[in-house]
Design an enzyme around this catalytic site. Sequence first.
Site, PDB file in Angstrom:
ATOM      1  N   SER A  30       0.964  -1.588  -0.112  1.00  0.00           N
ATOM      2  CA  SER A  30       0.094  -0.183   0.026  1.00  0.00           C
ATOM      3  C   SER A  30       1.240   1.298  -0.037  1.00  0.00           C
ATOM      4  CB  SER A  30      -1.159   0.033   1.509  1.00  0.00           C
ATOM      5  OG  SER A  30      -1.220   1.137   1.637  1.00  0.00           O
ATOM      6  N   HIS A  55      -1.292  -0.910  -4.219  1.00  0.00           N
ATOM      7  CA  HIS A  55      -2.819  -0.937  -3.104  1.00  0.00           C
ATOM      8  C   HIS A  55      -2.887   0.810  -3.372  1.00  0.00           C
ATOM      9  CE1 HIS A  55      -5.694  -1.700  -1.136  1.00  0.00           C
ATOM     10  NE2 HIS A  55      -5.646  -1.097   0.225  1.00  0.00           N
ATOM     11  N   ASP A  57      -4.725   3.922  -1.104  1.00  0.00           N
ATOM     12  CA  ASP A  57      -5.868   3.519  -0.004  1.00  0.00           C
ATOM     13  C   ASP A  57      -6.079   5.707  -0.705  1.00  0.00           C
ATOM     14  OD1 ASP A  57      -6.329   1.508   1.337  1.00  0.00           O
ATOM     15  OD2 ASP A  57      -3.700   1.599   1.447  1.00  0.00           O
ATOM     16  N   MET A  59      -8.670   8.110   0.278  1.00  0.00           N
ATOM     17  CA  MET A  59      -9.329   8.448   1.774  1.00  0.00           C
ATOM     18  C   MET A  59     -10.317   9.688   1.026  1.00  0.00           C
ATOM     19  SD  MET A  59      -7.449   7.030   4.592  1.00  0.00           S
ATOM     20  CE  MET A  59      -6.738   5.577   4.550  1.00  0.00           C
ATOM     21  N   HIS A  89      -8.645   0.891  -3.852  1.00  0.00           N
ATOM     22  CA  HIS A  89      -9.227   1.213  -2.390  1.00  0.00           C
ATOM     23  C   HIS A  89     -10.060   2.683  -2.078  1.00  0.00           C
ATOM     24  CE1 HIS A  89      -9.775  -0.465   2.232  1.00  0.00           C
ATOM     25  NE2 HIS A  89     -10.730   0.293   1.181  1.00  0.00           N
ATOM     26  N   MET A  91     -12.285   4.485   0.030  1.00  0.00           N
ATOM     27  CA  MET A  91     -12.793   4.496   1.528  1.00  0.00           C
ATOM     28  C   MET A  91     -13.335   5.599   1.157  1.00  0.00           C
ATOM     29  SD  MET A  91      -9.060   3.071   4.015  1.00  0.00           S
ATOM     30  CE  MET A  91      -8.750   3.103   1.896  1.00  0.00           C
ATOM     31  N   MET A 162     -11.153  -6.478   5.826  1.00  0.00           N
ATOM     32  CA  MET A 162     -10.913  -5.562   6.628  1.00  0.00           C
ATOM     33  C   MET A 162     -10.162  -5.406   7.917  1.00  0.00           C
ATOM     34  SD  MET A 162      -9.772  -2.292   4.734  1.00  0.00           S
ATOM     35  CE  MET A 162      -8.781  -1.501   5.480  1.00  0.00           C
ATOM     36  N   ASP A 197      -6.319  -6.743   4.561  1.00  0.00           N
ATOM     37  CA  ASP A 197      -6.063  -5.313   4.205  1.00  0.00           C
ATOM     38  C   ASP A 197      -5.747  -4.541   6.137  1.00  0.00           C
ATOM     39  OD1 ASP A 197      -4.956  -2.774   3.873  1.00  0.00           O
ATOM     40  OD2 ASP A 197      -7.117  -2.063   2.593  1.00  0.00           O
TER      41      ASP A 197
HETATM   42  C1  DX5 Z   1      -6.108   1.225   5.680  1.00  0.00           C
HETATM   43  C2  DX5 Z   1      -5.853   1.223   4.616  1.00  0.00           C
HETATM   44  C3  DX5 Z   1      -4.989   0.442   4.458  1.00  0.00           C
HETATM   45  C4  DX5 Z   1      -2.757   0.485   4.518  1.00  0.00           C
HETATM   46  C5  DX5 Z   1      -2.798  -0.907   5.121  1.00  0.00           C
HETATM   47  O1  DX5 Z   1      -7.378   2.163   6.843  1.00  0.00           O
HETATM   48  O2  DX5 Z   1      -6.560   0.508   4.035  1.00  0.00           O
HETATM   49  O3  DX5 Z   1      -4.308  -0.181   3.134  1.00  0.00           O
HETATM   50  O4  DX5 Z   1      -2.463   1.282   4.024  1.00  0.00           O
HETATM   51  O5  DX5 Z   1      -1.795  -0.065   6.228  1.00  0.00           O
HETATM   52  P1  DX5 Z   1      -0.219  -1.218   7.406  1.00  0.00           P
HETATM   53  O6  DX5 Z   1      -0.210  -2.468   6.498  1.00  0.00           O
HETATM   54  O7  DX5 Z   1       0.319  -0.468   7.834  1.00  0.00           O
HETATM   55  O8  DX5 Z   1      -2.004  -1.408   8.275  1.00  0.00           O
HETATM   56 ZN    ZN Z   2      -6.483  -0.127   1.778  1.00  0.00          ZN
END
Ligand code: DX5
Ligand code: ZN
Length: 240
Positions: A30, A55, A57, A59, A89, A91, A162, A197
């Site tokens: 990620s 990956h 992320d 947000m 991903h 979110m 998750m 994840d």
């Molecule tokens: C969390 C994200 C993950 C995050 C994982 O909100 O969706 O993809 O980057 O980070 P680690 O592997 O450090 O838990």
């Molecule tokens: Zn993620």
Amino acid sequence: MPPTLNSTPTPTPGHSVFKSPVRLPLIGPSILSGDFGRMEADCRPLMESGADYLHLDVMDGRFVPNLTMGPDMCRWMRKYFPDAALDVHLMVEEPERFVDAFIGAGATNLTFHVEVHKGAEAEKLADHIHKAGALAGLAVNPPTDVAPMLDVAGAFDMLLIMSVNPGFSGQAFIPSVLDKARRVKPLLRPDQRLEADGGVSPTTSPDCLAAGIDTLVSASAIFGKPAAERKGVMAALRGG
Ligand code: DX5
Ligand code: ZN
């Protein structure tokens, strides 16, 4: 010739990594824990030494209490990694507002959350994503019941369990979510991936794999190590 309604969309790059993997588990760093000032340089050695995909992320400060990246980051990653599988991903509260922009920016897979869309709505958005040439994923947060995911699992290429409450890298793995993986796994076809994840590390990956997870996202366990050690971390995630 202009595309017609019945024409098959051109698949975005990287489909085969998820749909017909040559090895499992897949390992996806990620980039949330990568160096935002030199992301290409941070990711290239990973892609050359065992990472199967990247990956991203996304947000929105509403679905989760953090802001990260948008389609432009995806476009830059696609420019520097033209053949890579890019797993986005989402979110975000209204993924339908953003999927087309991410597909245009080269995303391979778009995962949205079952807390946002379930049932026919979730299937409709998956269908839209497929018609635009990308793969579709559905994610479930730790406190959320897995039943709505089981209802529509067949419509998705990726089911994401998750293993932290989303928002930040570096949180502790929540082992109880693996019960969901055990329930989803028997429903899946060989071309569907089951992803974990959050808090995935060489310590927690064996339990993930034992529960049927075949696709592992990891941010801090990889990027938190010096560059010279990251290849070894990815090998350890895979099971040595
Ligand atoms: C969390 C994200 C993950 C995050 C994982 O909100 O969706 O993809 O980057 O980070 P680690 O592997 O450090 O838990
Ligand atoms: Zn993620």
